[in-house]
Design an enzyme around this catalytic site. Structure first.
Site, short mmCIF file in Angstrom:
data_model
loop_
_atom_site.label_atom_id
_atom_site.label_comp_id
_atom_site.label_asym_id
_atom_site.label_seq_id
_atom_site.Cartn_x
_atom_site.Cartn_y
_atom_site.Cartn_z
N ASN A 188 13.49 11.49 -147.00
CA ASN A 188 14.61 11.82 -146.09
C ASN A 188 15.28 12.79 -146.72
O ASN A 188 16.47 12.85 -146.37
CB ASN A 188 15.05 10.80 -145.77
CG ASN A 188 14.47 10.06 -144.42
OD1 ASN A 188 14.81 10.28 -143.54
ND2 ASN A 188 13.78 9.01 -144.61
N GLY A 220 15.07 15.88 -146.60
CA GLY A 220 15.33 17.22 -145.87
C GLY A 220 14.08 17.95 -146.07
O GLY A 220 14.30 19.04 -145.54
N ASP A 244 2.66 14.36 -145.41
CA ASP A 244 2.58 13.29 -144.57
C ASP A 244 1.48 13.24 -143.49
O ASP A 244 1.06 11.99 -142.98
CB ASP A 244 4.04 13.17 -143.70
CG ASP A 244 4.96 12.41 -144.45
OD1 ASP A 244 4.89 12.46 -145.54
OD2 ASP A 244 5.99 12.30 -143.86
N TYR A 266 2.69 2.43 -149.58
CA TYR A 266 2.34 3.75 -149.05
C TYR A 266 3.16 5.00 -149.93
O TYR A 266 2.70 6.04 -149.68
CB TYR A 266 3.43 3.90 -147.72
CG TYR A 266 2.41 3.65 -146.50
CD1 TYR A 266 1.50 4.35 -146.24
CD2 TYR A 266 2.63 2.45 -145.96
CE1 TYR A 266 0.76 4.20 -145.06
CE2 TYR A 266 1.77 2.13 -144.78
CZ TYR A 266 0.94 3.20 -144.43
OH TYR A 266 0.08 2.82 -143.18
N VAL A 322 12.09 6.06 -137.98
CA VAL A 322 10.95 5.00 -137.66
C VAL A 322 9.47 5.63 -137.85
O VAL A 322 9.11 6.57 -137.45
CB VAL A 322 10.85 4.37 -136.23
CG1 VAL A 322 9.80 3.58 -135.90
CG2 VAL A 322 12.17 3.99 -135.71
N1 ATP Z 1 21.13 19.30 -145.23
C1 ATP Z 1 21.07 18.33 -144.49
N2 ATP Z 1 22.15 17.69 -144.22
C2 ATP Z 1 22.28 16.59 -143.53
N3 ATP Z 1 21.07 15.87 -142.71
C3 ATP Z 1 20.06 16.59 -143.14
C4 ATP Z 1 19.65 17.51 -143.75
N4 ATP Z 1 18.39 18.06 -144.04
C5 ATP Z 1 17.68 16.95 -143.18
N5 ATP Z 1 18.80 16.00 -142.56
C6 ATP Z 1 18.51 14.99 -141.74
O1 ATP Z 1 17.91 13.76 -142.54
C7 ATP Z 1 16.96 13.16 -141.94
C8 ATP Z 1 15.60 13.48 -142.85
O2 ATP Z 1 15.34 14.99 -142.63
P1 ATP Z 1 13.72 15.17 -143.02
O3 ATP Z 1 12.76 14.66 -141.92
O4 ATP Z 1 13.70 16.88 -142.94
O5 ATP Z 1 13.51 14.71 -144.45
P2 ATP Z 1 12.17 14.62 -145.11
O6 ATP Z 1 12.36 14.85 -146.51
O7 ATP Z 1 11.13 15.43 -144.60
O8 ATP Z 1 11.53 13.09 -144.98
P3 ATP Z 1 10.17 12.16 -145.00
O9 ATP Z 1 9.59 13.19 -145.81
O10 ATP Z 1 10.60 10.94 -145.96
O11 ATP Z 1 9.78 11.73 -143.82
C9 ATP Z 1 17.02 13.86 -140.50
O12 ATP Z 1 17.54 13.07 -139.79
C10 ATP Z 1 17.54 15.19 -140.77
O13 ATP Z 1 18.03 15.69 -139.48
N1 NNR Z 2 1.60 7.15 -142.12
C1 NNR Z 2 2.62 7.71 -142.19
O1 NNR Z 2 3.18 8.74 -142.36
C2 NNR Z 2 3.70 6.69 -143.17
C3 NNR Z 2 3.38 5.50 -142.93
C4 NNR Z 2 4.39 4.32 -143.45
C5 NNR Z 2 5.19 4.96 -144.46
N2 NNR Z 2 5.30 6.19 -144.46
C6 NNR Z 2 6.39 6.77 -145.41
O2 NNR Z 2 6.47 8.24 -145.59
C7 NNR Z 2 7.27 8.72 -146.62
C8 NNR Z 2 6.84 10.00 -147.15
O3 NNR Z 2 7.39 11.07 -146.25
C9 NNR Z 2 6.99 7.50 -147.54
O4 NNR Z 2 8.18 7.13 -148.27
C10 NNR Z 2 6.28 6.37 -146.94
O5 NNR Z 2 6.78 5.09 -147.12
C11 NNR Z 2 4.61 7.18 -143.91
#
Ligand code: ATP
Ligand code: NNR
Length: 205
Positions: A13, A15, A36, A55, A142
């Site tokens: 998360n 970003g 992912d 995971y 989720v």
């Molecule tokens: N620069 C930012 N400032 C505030 N919120 C942000 C920013 N960048 C992303 N977000 C918000 O944070 C959440 C996670 O962003 P994103 O899905 O891009 O993260 P991620 O690192 O790809 O997550 P993951 O790989 O764990 O699924 C989203 O709700 C997104 O809208």
């Molecule tokens: N299959 C998936 O994409 C999956 C399932 C369960 C948990 N996660 C989480 O994704 C994050 C990386 O983006 C990790 O922190 C996983 O826990 C992904």
């Protein structure tokens, strides 16, 4: 033809996908591969002693397949883009193919922990956010399967700290990005850096 492989790593998360998708839209001849998409099926992901599904480690991912995809792009980016279809492609000037710089954006939370993948990545960015912001952002997401109660504190954050330490002991030259900054600011900074790199490659004959 020249190629450039960028890595957008970072905490869950942080970003990463937001930044990578925007970057992909801005950079011509770019392609995006997200870690992912390489998670193994839930049925083969083991559970730890606390009952949490493991995971957040490389074993939960089809890393060999991911590396093969990156290598396949590297071998022939144009063919790779054509095969992948329009959602993975950005505008290109095909008549000048040999003068173009093709850019691959590799995005994911453990991209720099896997040596064979890490070795293919030239420019490395790592997005970080503090614990409380990470916990809050993650709680509104989720996944499939969804995080069980206590998963963040009992598994996700401790694994992040462990994986990060491992990464820092094996990789150098990482540019750390503050994921608390506005999305537009992050995109502008990385875009500027990437454009400079593309220019440098174009001039470098
Ligand atoms: N620069 C930012 N400032 C505030 N919120 C942000 C920013 N960048 C992303 N977000 C918000 O944070 C959440 C996670 O962003 P994103 O899905 O891009 O993260 P991620 O690192 O790809 O997550 P993951 O790989 O764990 O699924 C989203 O709700 C997104 O809208
Ligand atoms: N299959 C998936 O994409 C999956 C399932 C369960 C948990 N996660 C989480 O994704 C994050 C990386 O983006 C990790 O922190 C996983 O826990 C992904």
């Amino acid at each position: 033809m020249k190629t450039l492989v960028l890595g957008v790593g970072g905490v869950t998360n942080g970003g990463k996908s937001t930044l990578s998708k925007s970057l992909h839209k801005q950079v011509p001849n770019s392609c995006l591969i997200a870690q992912d998409e390489y998670f193994k099926d839930d049925s083969v992901v083991p559970v730890d002693i606390n009952g949490f599904k493991q995971y957040d480690m490389l074993d939960a991912l089809h890393m060999d397949t991911m590396v093969r995809e990156v290598e396949s792009w590297q071998k022939d980016p144009v063919a790779f883009l054509r095969q992948r279809g329009p959602e993975h492609t950005t505008a290109s000037a095909e008549e000048e193919e040999e003068e173009e710089v093709y850019v691959l954006i590799v995005e994911g939370f453990l991209i720099f922990n896997h040596r064979p993948l890490n070795e293919l990545i030239y420019k490395k960015y790592f997005m970080e956010i503090p614990y409380d912001v990470c916990k809050r952002r993650r709680s509104s997401r989720v996944y499939t399967p969804p995080d069980p109660p206590g998963y963040f504190d009992g598994y996700v954050w401790p694994m992040y700290l462990k994986n990060r330490l491992q990464m820092e002991s094996m990789v150098s030259g990482i540019l750390f990005l503050d994921g608390l900054k506005p999305k537009e600011e992050l995109l502008a900074a990385v875009c500027k850096d990437v454009c400079q790199e593309i220019e440098r490659l174009r001039e470098d004959d």
